[in-house]
Design a protein around this motif. Structure first.
Motif, PDB file in Angstrom:
ATOM      1  N   UNK A 103       0.794  -1.229   0.000  1.00 18.74           N
ATOM      2  CA  UNK A 103       0.000   0.000   0.000  1.00 18.74           C
ATOM      3  C   UNK A 103       0.827   1.281   0.000  1.00 18.74           C
ATOM      4  N   UNK A 104       2.164   1.141   0.027  1.00 20.58           N
ATOM      5  CA  UNK A 104       2.988   2.348   0.114  1.00 20.58           C
ATOM      6  C   UNK A 104       3.586   2.758  -1.224  1.00 20.58           C
ATOM      7  N   UNK A 105       3.795   4.072  -1.370  1.00 20.23           N
ATOM      8  CA  UNK A 105       4.533   4.621  -2.501  1.00 20.23           C
ATOM      9  C   UNK A 105       5.481   5.660  -1.930  1.00 20.23           C
ATOM     10  N   UNK A 106       6.756   5.604  -2.344  1.00 15.76           N
ATOM     11  CA  UNK A 106       7.736   6.550  -1.824  1.00 15.76           C
ATOM     12  C   UNK A 106       8.023   7.604  -2.885  1.00 15.76           C
ATOM     13  N   UNK A 107       7.891   8.839  -2.476  1.00 16.01           N
ATOM     14  CA  UNK A 107       8.124   9.933  -3.408  1.00 16.01           C
ATOM     15  C   UNK A 107       9.621  10.079  -3.690  1.00 16.01           C
ATOM     16  N   UNK A 108       9.971  10.366  -4.944  1.00 16.38           N
ATOM     17  CA  UNK A 108      11.363  10.613  -5.331  1.00 16.38           C
ATOM     18  C   UNK A 108      11.559  12.129  -5.423  1.00 16.38           C
ATOM     19  N   UNK A 109      12.582  12.644  -4.757  1.00 22.70           N
ATOM     20  CA  UNK A 109      12.836  14.084  -4.742  1.00 22.70           C
ATOM     21  C   UNK A 109      13.486  14.545  -6.038  1.00 22.70           C
ATOM     22  N   UNK A 110      13.331  15.822  -6.318  1.00 16.20           N
ATOM     23  CA  UNK A 110      14.046  16.451  -7.423  1.00 16.20           C
ATOM     24  C   UNK A 110      15.217  17.252  -6.847  1.00 16.20           C
ATOM     25  N   UNK A 165      10.090  18.265  -3.589  1.00 16.20           N
ATOM     26  CA  UNK A 165       9.188  17.133  -3.824  1.00 16.20           C
ATOM     27  C   UNK A 165       8.173  17.493  -4.905  1.00 16.20           C
ATOM     28  N   UNK A 166       8.234  16.834  -6.070  1.00 19.76           N
ATOM     29  CA  UNK A 166       7.270  17.116  -7.144  1.00 19.76           C
ATOM     30  C   UNK A 166       5.843  16.774  -6.720  1.00 19.76           C
ATOM     31  N   UNK A 167       4.924  17.701  -7.019  1.00 14.59           N
ATOM     32  CA  UNK A 167       3.544  17.540  -6.602  1.00 14.59           C
ATOM     33  C   UNK A 167       2.798  16.423  -7.351  1.00 14.59           C
ATOM     34  N   UNK A 168       3.054  16.308  -8.659  1.00 10.94           N
ATOM     35  CA  UNK A 168       2.232  15.431  -9.507  1.00 10.94           C
ATOM     36  C   UNK A 168       2.226  13.976  -9.014  1.00 10.94           C
ATOM     37  N   UNK A 169       3.408  13.428  -8.725  1.00 11.08           N
ATOM     38  CA  UNK A 169       3.509  12.039  -8.291  1.00 11.08           C
ATOM     39  C   UNK A 169       2.735  11.820  -6.981  1.00 11.08           C
ATOM     40  N   UNK A 170       2.950  12.726  -6.027  1.00 11.86           N
ATOM     41  CA  UNK A 170       2.309  12.597  -4.711  1.00 11.86           C
ATOM     42  C   UNK A 170       0.782  12.586  -4.859  1.00 11.86           C
ATOM     43  N   UNK A 171       0.268  13.544  -5.625  1.00  8.83           N
ATOM     44  CA  UNK A 171      -1.200  13.647  -5.713  1.00  8.83           C
ATOM     45  C   UNK A 171      -1.789  12.474  -6.490  1.00  8.83           C
ATOM     46  N   UNK A 172      -1.080  11.999  -7.506  1.00  8.40           N
ATOM     47  CA  UNK A 172      -1.600  10.862  -8.274  1.00  8.40           C
ATOM     48  C   UNK A 172      -1.676   9.624  -7.377  1.00  8.40           C
ATOM     49  N   UNK A 173      -0.604   9.360  -6.641  1.00  8.15           N
ATOM     50  CA  UNK A 173      -0.575   8.169  -5.791  1.00  8.15           C
ATOM     51  C   UNK A 173      -1.619   8.244  -4.676  1.00  8.15           C
ATOM     52  N   UNK A 174      -1.783   9.423  -4.079  1.00  8.88           N
ATOM     53  CA  UNK A 174      -2.798   9.577  -3.026  1.00  8.88           C
ATOM     54  C   UNK A 174      -4.186   9.292  -3.587  1.00  8.88           C
ATOM     55  N   UNK A 175      -4.461   9.776  -4.782  1.00  2.07           N
ATOM     56  CA  UNK A 175      -5.801   9.581  -5.357  1.00  2.07           C
ATOM     57  C   UNK A 175      -6.012   8.116  -5.750  1.00  2.07           C
ATOM     58  N   UNK A 176      -4.906   7.390  -5.959  1.00  2.00           N
ATOM     59  CA  UNK A 176      -5.014   5.940  -6.228  1.00  2.00           C
ATOM     60  C   UNK A 176      -5.173   5.159  -4.924  1.00  2.00           C
ATOM     61  N   UNK A 177      -5.173   5.844  -3.792  1.00  2.00           N
ATOM     62  CA  UNK A 177      -5.343   5.170  -2.504  1.00  2.00           C
ATOM     63  C   UNK A 177      -4.049   4.697  -1.878  1.00  2.00           C
ATOM     64  N   UNK A 178      -2.914   5.066  -2.471  1.00  2.00           N
ATOM     65  CA  UNK A 178      -1.622   4.655  -1.909  1.00  2.00           C
ATOM     66  C   UNK A 178      -1.257   5.548  -0.726  1.00  2.00           C
ATOM     67  N   UNK A 179      -0.574   4.983   0.247  1.00  2.00           N
ATOM     68  CA  UNK A 179      -0.030   5.764   1.352  1.00  2.00           C
ATOM     69  C   UNK A 179       1.343   6.261   0.924  1.00  2.00           C
ATOM     70  N   UNK A 180       1.456   7.566   0.750  1.00  2.00           N
ATOM     71  CA  UNK A 180       2.672   8.143   0.182  1.00  2.00           C
ATOM     72  C   UNK A 180       3.625   8.584   1.290  1.00  2.00           C
ATOM     73  N   UNK A 181       4.877   8.181   1.165  1.00  2.00           N
ATOM     74  CA  UNK A 181       5.895   8.517   2.162  1.00  2.00           C
ATOM     75  C   UNK A 181       6.896   9.494   1.580  1.00  2.00           C
ATOM     76  N   UNK A 182       7.138  10.582   2.324  1.00  2.00           N
ATOM     77  CA  UNK A 182       8.179  11.540   1.970  1.00  2.00           C
ATOM     78  C   UNK A 182       9.249  11.481   3.044  1.00  2.00           C
ATOM     79  N   UNK A 183      10.495  11.273   2.619  1.00  2.00           N
ATOM     80  CA  UNK A 183      11.599  11.287   3.583  1.00  2.00           C
ATOM     81  C   UNK A 183      12.279  12.635   3.443  1.00  2.00           C
TER      82      UNK A 183
END
Lengths: 209, 209
Positions: free
Chosen positions: A31-38, A83-101
């Protein structure tokens, strides 16, 4: 009712093992997705674009800032990180729990834009353990280790901005604790408001006398 | 550092299955203690003093109120119901997670005295499921069922005072969700303030430059 993803910020002192915790958590649960930083810094040997960072030019990064394409960013020693916005918002709307380190400044930027975001700070069981872990990596020289420890001393002031603290003494335990905190957020009232509105209306319509 | 127990209030509509959830949770995990309420009503067949309730005289109950011996209480239809303070505080200091199964008014009284208390409301997946469960018990007549459903309609207004909501659709899932919410509370900043004060001091003393 599709479940909404939870946005989680994980911070902690350098050397505390937060990267290891996140990697293990993600490998154990779907259920997790990890955001990749720019970043605008150059890739180091072995680093891969899109996996470790999105490596951008200064111009590209600044145009993302202008277009509100980053949910948080900062400049350290001449280089941007964000942290790019697009990836985070897409994953959240897919129901994934998004982690930002990310660090404590980034955490505050996130909390302002996403009040339901979960802020977790990872700490070592003792100060000595933190020093031993940094030394044990064997990748940094004595000056770098000293710098990181003195930065940890400064960062203690930011812990109060977090909601949860997880002690990384035993790795398995720390991973379980982070998982427990994130999964509990799905039961928060704010993450169930649509469902509760519908259910309350049903109960009132059918049973009110 | 001995861990502090978490105080949890569990409420929910009559028939939603909160008693079953609590019983299963407690039978599966050692860290829980369930508070037994005091009441001035007469025992029903099969009820045991000290297990189902502490059955008290009116005088004994009112003297507990006067001595601040109850952390919440209310009067329904000429009978008092309340939660004795001594048991709750002893179990919390032993590190047990104490569960109170009480109503929305009691929950608010608890939150005032114990700001760190966790408030969980159990809901059915749909209004129809709630009605079917009440009918399915086979222990109440049609009028009683109608009363309970109309009370549920009133109680929807109180859900907003809770922090977490757990849907009792599948029992195993609901028990796990309640367990997750309670265990996550151990990682709240407020439940770790002594440890964090000591750790921050250590880190500053050793590493500050």
């Amino acid at each position: 009712m599709p479940r909404k993803g939870v946005l989680t910020v994980i911070s902690g002192f350098s050397g505390v093992g937060k990267g290891t915790i996140v990697k293990k958590l993600v490998s154990e649960h779907d259920e997790y997705a990890v955001s990749v930083s720019a970043t605008t810094r150059n890739p180091r040997p072995g680093e891969e674009n899109g996996r470790d960072y999105f490596f951008l030019t200064n111009e590209a990064f600044e145009s993302m800032i202008k277009d509100d394409g980053l949910i948080e960013y900062a400049k350290y020693v001449d280089h941007y990180y964000g942290t790019p916005r697009a990836y985070v918002e897409r994953k959240l709307s897919e129901g994934k729990d998004v982690i930002l380190e990310i660090d404590a400044q980034g955490a505050l930027q996130i909390k302002k834009q996403y009040p339901d975001a979960l802020l977790i700070f990872i700490v070592p069981p003792t100060a000595d353990v933190l020093r031993e872990r940094l030394k044990g990596r064997g990748t940094e020289d004595a000056d770098t280790i000293k710098d990181r420890l003195s930065r940890a001393a400064e960062e203690t002031a930011y812990i109060k901005n977090y909601e949860y603290v997880v002690v990384n003494d035993d790795l398995e335990r720390a991973v379980l604790d982070v998982h427990t905190v994130i999964q509990s957020a799905h039961m928060r009232l704010g993450n169930n408001d649509e469902f509760l509105t519908i259910l309350s209306q049903q109960i009132k319509n059918k049973f009110e006398v």
